[in-house]
Design an enzyme around this catalytic site. Structure first.
Site, mmCIF file in Angstrom:
data_model
loop_
_atom_site.group_PDB
_atom_site.id
_atom_site.type_symbol
_atom_site.label_atom_id
_atom_site.label_comp_id
_atom_site.label_asym_id
_atom_site.label_seq_id
_atom_site.Cartn_x
_atom_site.Cartn_y
_atom_site.Cartn_z
ATOM 1 N N ASP A 11 0.695 -1.113 -0.037
ATOM 2 C CA ASP A 11 -0.184 -0.058 -0.126
ATOM 3 C C ASP A 11 0.915 1.242 0.076
ATOM 4 O O ASP A 11 2.119 1.313 0.219
ATOM 5 C CB ASP A 11 -1.040 0.133 1.210
ATOM 6 C CG ASP A 11 -1.893 1.155 1.353
ATOM 7 O OD1 ASP A 11 -2.349 1.627 0.146
ATOM 8 O OD2 ASP A 11 -2.105 1.809 2.340
ATOM 9 N N TYR A 43 -0.768 8.438 -2.225
ATOM 10 C CA TYR A 43 -0.558 8.382 -3.943
ATOM 11 C C TYR A 43 -1.775 9.150 -4.563
ATOM 12 O O TYR A 43 -1.505 9.380 -5.774
ATOM 13 C CB TYR A 43 -0.954 6.791 -4.106
ATOM 14 C CG TYR A 43 0.373 5.803 -4.032
ATOM 15 C CD1 TYR A 43 1.564 6.339 -3.342
ATOM 16 C CD2 TYR A 43 0.205 4.607 -4.480
ATOM 17 C CE1 TYR A 43 2.723 5.465 -3.234
ATOM 18 C CE2 TYR A 43 1.450 3.771 -4.284
ATOM 19 C CZ TYR A 43 2.416 4.086 -3.672
ATOM 20 O OH TYR A 43 3.542 3.168 -3.458
ATOM 21 N N CYS A 74 -4.398 -0.838 -2.052
ATOM 22 C CA CYS A 74 -4.467 0.471 -2.313
ATOM 23 C C CYS A 74 -5.425 0.756 -3.318
ATOM 24 O O CYS A 74 -5.302 0.306 -4.497
ATOM 25 C CB CYS A 74 -3.028 0.968 -2.774
ATOM 26 S SG CYS A 74 -3.066 2.920 -3.068
ATOM 27 N N CYS A 184 -10.557 4.164 0.316
ATOM 28 C CA CYS A 184 -9.164 4.223 0.570
ATOM 29 C C CYS A 184 -8.859 3.131 1.718
ATOM 30 O O CYS A 184 -9.652 3.153 2.916
ATOM 31 C CB CYS A 184 -8.854 5.425 1.002
ATOM 32 S SG CYS A 184 -6.907 5.921 1.584
#
Length: 263
Positions: A11, A43, A74, A184
């Site tokens: 992740d 990210y 992720c 998320c």
């Protein structure tokens, strides 16, 4: 077949450890390696090209460590990069994306909320899924700007965190959503805080259990399960400080090892 190679999980930081917990609960005898790319978190505000580059790098590190399957824990990496990853690597790759479908199919108010990163909400894969399942539904999409860095810092109950959550959740409550999708893998760690800020009848959904089931299914189909019932090795690596990862996984402290590693 008694396949001893580990499940590899990565992740953009510590959040995907919420996915790891679901995998470990379902597959308690599997060896696992987890990479927390905290140095590059989040990210969600990076370009598709940068997200893909980081995802490929993390996968290569896990494959060098002998991973038999890769779990992309992720949402942002999955929605932006999984097709490129599957073209590049022969190993099975499992992704995670927001659980829009169950929310859309089960809503009675015809209004659902999605709390996710900018990278996930603007991705082609998210747009395709949302378009397919939310035709007649009001979807309140909120970018959880600033939440991931606070989780990475371990400040789950800080005044700043609560203020941000109030800001992001208020439009959803006003829109009478009855399902809140956490888009998320960091966000499940905020469920206690979120629960205190929204009505009890709003159902919170994340994708962890679905990812765990999919991982088990693919390992079974490819005959890659570890059939030993001896204690597995559970290794966690972060390229930042280890404190938050140890805090989030404190219930597993006797079983796991957490180390800092450059990657």
């Amino acid at each position: 077949m008694n396949e001893q190679r580990p499940i590899g999980v990565f992740d953009s930081g510590v959040g995907g450890s919420s996915i790891w917990q679901e995998i470990h609960a379902l597959l308690p005898y599997e060896h696992t390696i987890y990479l927390a790319d905290s140095k590059n978190a989040p990210y969600g505000n990076k370009s598709k090209e940068e997200i893909t580059r980081l995802s490929i790098k993390n996968t290569e590190v896990l494959l060098e460590m002998g991973a038999k399957i890769i779990v992309v824990a992720c949402n942002t990496a999955t929605t932006n990069s999984i097709s490129e990853m599957r073209e590049r690597f022969k190993v099975p790759i499992i992704g995670i994306e927001p659980a829009i479908k169950p929310a859309a199919l089960n809503t009675s108010t015809k209004s659902i909320g999605i709390l996710a990163t900018k990278g996930t909400l603007t991705s082609d894969l998210f747009h395709k899924t949302a378009t397919e399942f939310t035709q007649d539904i009001n979807v309140v999409e909120i970018v959880g700007e600033g939440l991931v860095p606070l989780i990475e810092a371990g400040t789950l109950d800080s005044p700043k965190m609560i203020k941000l959550l109030q800001k992001y959740l208020t439009p959803m409550v006003k829109a009478k959503v009855d399902y809140l999708v956490l888009g998320c893998s960091h966000y499940p760690y905020l469920i206690p805080q979120i629960r205190n800020l929204i009505p009890n009848d709003i159902v919170i959904i994340d994708s962890g259990m679905a990812v765990a089931r999919q991982t088990k299914s693919i390992l079974e189909r490819l005959q890659l399960l570890r059939t030993d019932v001896s204690k597995p090795t559970l290794k966690f690596y972060t390229n930042s400080e280890v404190k938050t990862l140890k805090f989030l996984l404190k219930d597993f402290s006797e079983e796991i090892s957490v180390e800092k590693k450059d990657f």
